[in-house]
Scaffold this motif. Structure first.
Motif, short mmCIF file in Angstrom:
data_model
loop_
_atom_site.label_atom_id
_atom_site.label_comp_id
_atom_site.label_asym_id
_atom_site.label_seq_id
_atom_site.Cartn_x
_atom_site.Cartn_y
_atom_site.Cartn_z
N LYS A 51 -9.89 -16.80 24.42
CA LYS A 51 -9.08 -17.03 23.35
C LYS A 51 -9.20 -18.20 22.62
N SER A 53 -8.41 -20.52 18.46
CA SER A 53 -7.75 -20.69 17.19
C SER A 53 -8.84 -20.33 16.27
N ALA A 70 -1.27 -12.67 13.86
CA ALA A 70 0.37 -12.80 14.05
C ALA A 70 0.32 -14.38 14.60
N ASP A 71 -0.41 -14.80 15.39
CA ASP A 71 -0.26 -16.25 16.12
C ASP A 71 -1.54 -16.98 15.73
N GLN A 73 -4.60 -16.63 16.45
CA GLN A 73 -5.49 -16.58 17.65
C GLN A 73 -6.47 -15.29 17.77
N SER A 86 -4.06 -9.82 20.57
CA SER A 86 -2.85 -9.42 20.42
C SER A 86 -1.85 -9.82 21.42
N PRO A 87 -0.65 -10.15 21.46
CA PRO A 87 0.03 -10.81 22.48
C PRO A 87 0.55 -9.47 23.42
#
Length: 133
Positions: A51, A53, A70-71, A73, A86-87
């Motif tokens: 993962k 950034s 969304a974040d 990442q 995706s979380p």
């Protein structure tokens, strides 16, 4: 009697400690890379998937992900090849599927992800958060 109770307590402590040391959970949700393969059938490179950034990757790719993360990442699948994180799916190995579109360096993408959707550019270098870079 006191010695017998003390000895029993020591044995229980040792057994409990032994149970903890055999814990096989994998908290980072990533399997051993040696057992993983890319859709091409090649073994997954050391340190991948990872993962990262979006701010750490090639600007050409970063702009294509604007407003889609969304974040902020991504999952680096191979050097210079990415897919949105995706979380909902924290297991990074799930992103190695041939059903997962990926974007990144054309040469690496064609080698490891020959039949997956996505875009490619020439000369995309691995981002600053990737292994060995």
């Amino acid at each position: 009697m006191r010695r017998a109770l003390l000895a029993a307590a020591c044995c229980l402590t040792l057994v409990a400690c032994g149970t903890d040391s055999t814990n096989t959970t994998n908290d980072d949700k990533t399997s051993d890379p040696a057992a993983l393969t890319y859709p091409s059938g090649d073994g997954v490179l050391a340190g991948y998937p990872k993962k990262v950034s979006v701010s750490s990757i090639d600007e050409r790719l970063a702009t294509t992900y604007e407003g889609q993360l969304a974040d902020g990442q991504l999952v680096a699948l191979a050097p210079g090849v990415y897919t949105p994180f995706s979380p909902v799916e924290p297991d990074l190995t799930a992103y190695l599927s041939s059903d997962t579109p990926s974007d990144g360096d054309c040469t690496i993408k064609q080698k490891y992800f020959p039949a997956t959707g996505g875009s490619c550019w020439s000369g995309v270098q691995p981002g600053g958060e990737e292994p060995g870079w």
